[in-house]
Design an enzyme around this catalytic site. Structure first.
Site, PDB file in Angstrom:
ATOM      1  N   ASP A  76      31.381  -2.633  -8.302  1.00 54.66           N
ATOM      2  CA  ASP A  76      30.944  -2.508  -6.911  1.00 54.66           C
ATOM      3  C   ASP A  76      32.146  -2.143  -6.062  1.00 54.66           C
ATOM      4  O   ASP A  76      33.034  -2.964  -5.835  1.00 54.66           O
ATOM      5  CB  ASP A  76      30.297  -3.815  -6.429  1.00 54.66           C
ATOM      6  CG  ASP A  76      28.900  -3.954  -6.974  1.00 54.66           C
ATOM      7  OD1 ASP A  76      28.038  -3.146  -6.577  1.00 54.66           O
ATOM      8  OD2 ASP A  76      28.683  -4.825  -7.832  1.00 54.66           O
ATOM      9  N   LYS A 470     -11.185   9.896  22.602  1.00 50.99           N
ATOM     10  CA  LYS A 470     -10.906   8.978  21.492  1.00 50.99           C
ATOM     11  C   LYS A 470     -10.573   9.888  20.314  1.00 50.99           C
ATOM     12  O   LYS A 470     -11.455  10.590  19.803  1.00 50.99           O
ATOM     13  CB  LYS A 470     -12.129   8.115  21.192  1.00 50.99           C
ATOM     14  CG  LYS A 470     -11.978   7.260  19.944  1.00 50.99           C
ATOM     15  CD  LYS A 470     -13.174   6.350  19.758  1.00 50.99           C
ATOM     16  CE  LYS A 470     -13.119   5.629  18.426  1.00 50.99           C
ATOM     17  NZ  LYS A 470     -14.275   4.763  18.220  1.00 50.99           N
ATOM     18  N   ASP A 472      -9.762  10.471  16.682  1.00 47.02           N
ATOM     19  CA  ASP A 472      -9.984   9.734  15.437  1.00 47.02           C
ATOM     20  C   ASP A 472      -9.370  10.484  14.252  1.00 47.02           C
ATOM     21  O   ASP A 472      -9.071  11.683  14.342  1.00 47.02           O
ATOM     22  CB  ASP A 472     -11.509   9.575  15.237  1.00 47.02           C
ATOM     23  CG  ASP A 472     -11.874   8.376  14.388  1.00 47.02           C
ATOM     24  OD1 ASP A 472     -10.987   7.804  13.735  1.00 47.02           O
ATOM     25  OD2 ASP A 472     -13.077   8.018  14.367  1.00 47.02           O
ATOM     26  N   ASP A 542     -11.901  -1.220  12.903  1.00 48.22           N
ATOM     27  CA  ASP A 542     -13.361  -1.039  12.883  1.00 48.22           C
ATOM     28  C   ASP A 542     -14.057  -2.375  12.680  1.00 48.22           C
ATOM     29  O   ASP A 542     -15.283  -2.463  12.808  1.00 48.22           O
ATOM     30  CB  ASP A 542     -13.760  -0.085  11.751  1.00 48.22           C
ATOM     31  CG  ASP A 542     -13.632   1.367  12.174  1.00 48.22           C
ATOM     32  OD1 ASP A 542     -13.432   1.631  13.370  1.00 48.22           O
ATOM     33  OD2 ASP A 542     -13.730   2.246  11.292  1.00 48.22           O
TER      34      ASP A 542
HETATM   35  C1  DGJ Z   1     -14.155   5.575  12.866  1.00 44.23           C
HETATM   36  C2  DGJ Z   1     -13.868   4.867  14.146  1.00 44.23           C
HETATM   37  O1  DGJ Z   1     -12.946   3.853  13.947  1.00 44.23           O
HETATM   38  C3  DGJ Z   1     -15.175   4.355  14.707  1.00 44.23           C
HETATM   39  O2  DGJ Z   1     -14.948   3.596  15.857  1.00 44.23           O
HETATM   40  C4  DGJ Z   1     -16.065   5.540  15.006  1.00 44.23           C
HETATM   41  O3  DGJ Z   1     -15.481   6.328  15.997  1.00 44.23           O
HETATM   42  C5  DGJ Z   1     -16.291   6.340  13.740  1.00 44.23           C
HETATM   43  N1  DGJ Z   1     -15.052   6.688  13.111  1.00 44.23           N
HETATM   44  C6  DGJ Z   1     -17.072   7.586  14.046  1.00 44.23           C
HETATM   45  O4  DGJ Z   1     -17.205   8.414  12.961  1.00 44.23           O
END
Ligand code: DGJ
Length: 727
Positions: A76, A470, A472, A542
């Site tokens: 080392d 939103k 996703d 979710d």
């Molecule tokens: C995954 C998201 O986390 C949900 O809240 C929702 O928007 C679905 N997709 C819709 O397909």
């Protein structure tokens, strides 16, 4: 008098010590975060070396110059025992390196030495320039301090100034060293879809503990955040070092305990399947790795991070405002959306006090289930004969803003987009393309794909009064091929994809400064400080079942603030078959940014009445919850079954204490809850929403914190809220 005070404050700030100072005689730099001190230096071999990270230091005289470690036999080297701030892979170094490269002639050795330093006082940045001992490869190691916040950011820029391309095989943002010792305990967040941000604490054994994502996005499985303590810290006490990486793609954080009792945490781009070609004069910048320290336990560590995230990470426009109360149609209607149905829901939502009505999946293309439509971002004319305008006008006329779900990075093979551009999906030539939820991932690293998606979203915003997206992302990468570029460059997809997502959001924001965005990836699959610099809120999980949520939200709260944590009230029995009372569901959600995801068509009169009351209550305390300080009084992991969180307003005028009891043995009282963060000498007026607090109408801070509060919680899934107003 006022003028004197102003002059005093002015002169104080003029003469306040700068946040970054150099002690030239000792070749040291001292970084003052306001709550901790960080010191680095250059040792006798010209290596950049860590010196100190901990409580604020008062005297420069205490600091000695950096000094390289002793070697250990011939196995080392001294280098491998020196806590280098940015160790390259070269010479006899065996720890996780901060940078590793391969040159075109096959040389794979890089040895970085200090070359120069500069302080950019206006930006509070210290830049240290390192150079390979032989070749023109440079690394700028950057330290940015956010004075007064307790937080410091590390990042680096690797520069190729040679005349040939080279391949970077690992590029880390920085290394954090704990004081020498053994048995450090690492706290981090792990999980899965519908079970994100579960808190785990494990004592580090010699060797490595790795948390990472190889999935293309941040991932549900680990969060790019860590906290380290000596095994003796709690929520209210003890030394805690913590850090969070700002990157939404493949990332890796490695905690390593060497045979010489050195514990270090290194993080940055995941080096798995990583290769980034730097042509002459090109640079590669690593994401910011934020870090902080406190001696007041995990609770204070969270509060430091929360304040920092709200005030420095959140986009400018989001910092001052509280989040609107949102309704989302997903759990009510899934893909079965149309103008009449959504309008009916909107009318009901408006009556409860909802401020933002969001239509989720199903409004576009031939999207009737998850088999088709992704990629075809035009309004389905059967479902919305008047385009989106009809619904949006209705929503606006009810006094609410309108938000829309999109999943821009994805394509269903059954879509016009895929039929027109099958090559736009990520793939390896002549290999199967793995579908998940019947969809493929678009190669967002491609310029044409990026421009197309930007155009689609920009058009939606230009043509409609959309206040919120939103955003996703419902699967991880597979077959991350990029046949359009040379095989050498294909692995750059991992980095370029994320950069392009960031660029699209930044450009949308520039064109539409008021649009708000939620980062969602099938729940909490994309939550990190990189995306949080660009969005207003994140979808936590979710899993909206309220009891499960307590643990998900607890873990979340270690790293991220309540303000961005979307928490919906949904129907029961929920996904795991459990039924909790509507009041309990509301109170769980009220510890974050409230959304309602129930099917309002199924609600009874009394549900609307309760919901309206709870929304009214929430609006009275939401500034405190969202912009205030969180104190975790009792954990959902506590065997007593009592969970309690408290929020204290930034100005101290209001506090809100939530308490939940998941089950009770007949006749046994719930444990007493001891509030924190109150002013001992102040008097507080107490308002229980349901007379379940045995604490009188007025009480001093010292009494409340010393005597505690006995909540009268009974049976299963009981809950309450006590609001304290400082008099
Ligand atoms: C995954 C998201 O986390 C949900 O809240 C929702 O928007 C679905 N997709 C819709 O397909």
């Amino acid at each position: 008098m006022q003028r004197v005070l102003i002059l005093f404050a002015l002169s104080f700030s003029l003469f306040a010590a700068p946040a970054i100072r150099e002690l030239a005689d000792r070749k040291l730099w001292i970084i003052d975060t306001g709550k901790s001190t960080y010191v680095l230096g250059v040792n006798q071999r010209n290596e950049l070396q860590h010196v100190y990270w901990g409580s604020p230091l008062q005297r420069d005289a205490d600091l000695r110059p950096a000094h390289a470690g002793e070697g250990w036999a011939s196995f080392d080297s001294s280098e491998s025992r020196t806590p280098e701030e940015y160790p390259s892979w070269g010479g006899m170094r065996y720890v996780e390196p901060a940078v590793k490269v391969t040159f075109p002639d096959g040389v794979r050795d890089l040895v970085l030495k200090y070359q120069s330093a500069s302080v950019q006082s206006a930006e509070n940045v210290l830049q240290i320039r390192l150079k390979d001992v032989q070749r023109d490869v440079f690394v700028n190691v950057l330290y940015r301090v956010y004075p007064g916040t307790g937080v410091l950011a590390k990042s680096s820029v690797v520069e190729n100034r040679t005349k040939q391309p080279l391949t970077v095989e690992s590029a880390q943002s920085g290394v954090w060293y704990m004081p020498r010792g053994t048995n450090y305990r690492m706290t981090h967040l792990y999980g899965r879809w519908a079970g994100e941000t579960q808190l785990v604490q494990e004592v580090l054994k010699p060797g490595k503990q790795v948390i990472e994502s190889r999935r293309g996005n941040t991932g549900h499985q680990f969060s790019p955040w860590f906290a380290m303590d000596a095994g003796d810290a709690g929520d209210t006490h003890g030394r805690v070092w913590f850090g969070a990486l700002a990157w939404s793609g493949n990332w890796k954080i490695t905690a390593e305990t060497t045979p010489f009792q050195v514990t270090r945490v290194i993080g940055g781009y995941n080096d798995f399947d990583f290769a980034y070609v730097l042509k002459p004069n090109e640079v590669l910048t690593t994401p910011a790795f934020y870090g902080g320290y406190t001696e007041a336990g995990f609770g204070e560590a969270s509060r430091i991070l929360h304040r920092f995230e709200r005030n420095e990470i959140a986009p400018d426009h989001a910092r001052q405002h509280v989040r609107p109360l949102l309704y989302n149609s997903w759990e009510a209607t899934t893909f079965n959306v149309n103008e009449a149905g959504q309008s009916a829901l909107a009318e009901k939502a408006a009556k409860i006090g909802v401020e933002m009505f969001v239509m989720d999946d199903g409004w576009f293309g031939k999207r009737n289930d998850d088999h088709a439509g992704l990629g075809d971002w035009f309004v389905n004319p059967q479902k919305f004969p008047n385009g989106l305008k009809g619904l949006i006008e209705k929503v606006n006329s009810l006094g609410m803003k309108f938000g829309l779900w999109v999943e821009p990075e994805m394509v269903n093979p059954n879509s016009d987009l895929y039929r027109a551009h099958p090559d736009w999906a990520m793939h390896f030539p002549d290999r199967p393309r793995t579908e998940a939820r019947n969809q493929l991932v678009l190669n967002m690293a491609r310029q044409d794909v990026k421009e197309h998606i930007f155009g689609v979203l920009d058009k939606l915003l230009r043509e409609n009064n959309i206040a919120f997206f939103k955003w996703d992302m419902n699967r991880n990468f597979a077959e991350p091929g990029w046949p359009a570029v040379s095989p050498d460059e294909q692995k750059e997809l991992w980095v370029q994809y994320v950069r392009n997502i960031y660029e699209i959001i930044d450009r949308l924001r520039a064109n539409h400064p008021n649009v708000e965005i939620e980062s969602c990836s099938g729940g909490g699959g994309r939550v990190d400080l990189g995306i949080m610099q660009r969005v207003d809120q994140v979808w936590t999980s979710d899993n909206t079942e309220a009891y499960d949520r307590l643990k998900i939200q607890e873990g979340f709260s270690y790293a991220y603030p309540a303000k961005v944590m979307m928490a919906w009230v949904t129907d029961v029995p929920n996904m795991n078959g459990r039924s909790t009372p509507l009041k309990y569901r509301f109170l769980v959600s009220m510890m974050g940014s409230v959304g309602i995801g129930s099917n309002l068509n199924h609600w009874k009169e009394e549900d609307f009445k309760l919901a309206t009351d709870m929304v009214r209550e929430y609006k009275q305390i939401r500034e405190t919850v969202q912009q205030g300080d969180l104190y975790r009084l009792s954990s959902p992991r506590d065997p007593s079954g009592l969970t309690s969180n408290m929020y204290v307003a930034a100005d101290g005028k209001q506090a809100a204490v939530f308490a939940f009891l998941d089950h009770q043995q007949y006749g046994s009282a719930a444990p007493i809850v001891y509030p924190r963060g109150l002013e001992p000498n102040a008097t507080y007026k107490l308002r229980s929403i349901d007379r379940k607090a045995d604490a009188g109408e007025m009480a001093s801070g010292s009494y409340l914190m010393g005597n505690g509060i006995q909540f009268d919680l009974k049976g299963d899934y009981d809950s309450t809220l006590l609001v304290l107003e400082r008099q």
